[in-house]
Scaffold this active site. Structure first.
Site, short mmCIF file in Angstrom:
data_model
loop_
_atom_site.label_atom_id
_atom_site.label_comp_id
_atom_site.label_asym_id
_atom_site.label_seq_id
_atom_site.Cartn_x
_atom_site.Cartn_y
_atom_site.Cartn_z
CE LYS A 1 -3.84 2.44 0.43
NZ LYS A 1 -3.49 3.70 1.07
CD GLU B 1 -2.97 8.23 -4.14
OE1 GLU B 1 -2.99 9.11 -3.25
OE2 GLU B 1 -3.55 7.12 -4.01
#
Length: 291
Positions: free
Chosen positions: A164, A171
């Site tokens: 993650k 991102e």
């Protein structure tokens, strides 16, 4: 299946609803009594049948540590704690060791989906022993998006949050690229409708993505983003990604630059640019702007 869920904020509250829609029973605890189904961790544990699964969805660091410490005193051997917050993967290893002493299992889970997860499902990356993951699997299945993808047993304890973390680092770089392209389009006189250029990219282009869709949504709400200040916070995972890259000697120039760009956004009057302006004036006589 029964689940105890600790932390009912923007993510946790919607996760509770999605799990319930899948037919499972969820007892939720939150410090805000208006959100909670039970009013203490002790009451939450008492509601669950063994082997219990308690999912922790609170801020990383001390709040997570305190919650896990309290659960360690309430749960029994064979129970499982899931940390679904944005904890650092090194904390996962510590939590797993502390709980293992009491015979309690631990699974770490990176969760992506934000406020859209209730309807679209949450992308899940989890780490831990197979037997502990199996006890949580019905909840993973309830939370994940429809279809074959969106959920992965990434590896041993810590793998979920590490995955993650890298996801969030990517991102950062993707958002920075869209932001830089948008600023350049806004700057030139020849492009008269930047919002529609972005909209046109949503179909048939190699840069189409959900982030692009969200960018178009933002431009529909405020075409030139005039209502926003040019300031961007960081949650910490971008920093951890860069630190992990240094530890492993992996070059991450795009992700690192995107993190530093956020730091730059917080400076109304950049000290570095003062020095650059002074040096340009010194060696080339270039003009400087005075306050």
């Amino acid at each position: 299946m029964e689940l105890g869920l600790v932390g009912l904020g923007k993510m946790g509250g919607n996760m509770r609803e999605r799990i319930r829609r899948a037919g499972h029973t969820v007892f939720g605890y939150d410090r805000n009594p208006d959100l909670a189904d039970v009013h203490s961790l002790q009451e939450l544990v008492g509601k669950l049948s063994g082997p219990r699964v308690v999912w922790v969805m609170v801020p990383a660091g001390e709040p997570t540590q305190t919650t896990i410490d309290e659960l360690a005193e309430l749960l029994e051997p064979g129970d499982v704690v899931v940390d679904g917050g944005n904890s650092r993967w090194t904390d996962d290893e510590k939590h797993a060791e502390e709980l293992a002493v009491k015979g309690i299992g631990f699974v770490d889970c990176g969760v992506s989906g934000g406020v859209w997860g209730l309807e679209n499902g949450y992308a899940l990356m989890y780490g831990g022993d197979k037997e502990n993951v199996a006890k949580v699997q019905p909840i993973f299945d309830a939370l994940k998006p429809e279809g074959d993808f969106g959920s992965v047993h990434a590896g041993k304890v810590g793998a979920g949050h590490f995955a993650k973390m890298v996801h969030n680092g990517i991102e950062y770089a993707m958002m920075q690229a869209y932001a830089e392209g948008w600023e350049l389009l806004e700057k030139v006189d020849s492009v008269t409708d930047v919002r529609e250029v972005f909209r046109s990219w949503q179909e048939g282009t190699v840069i189409r993505s959900w982030l692009l869709d969200l960018a178009v949504n933002a431009l529909d709400e405020d075409e030139h983003l005039d209502g926003l200040r040019g300031y961007a916070q960081d949650s910490g995972e971008g920093r951890w990604t860069v630190e992990a890259a240094i530890d492993n000697a992996v070059p991450l120039p795009a992700i690192t630059a995107s993190l530093f760009a956020r730091f730059a956004s917080r400076q109304e009057d950049s000290p570095q640019m003062k020095m650059i302006a002074a040096l340009r004036n010194q060696f080339g006589g270039h003009a400087v702007e005075k306050k």
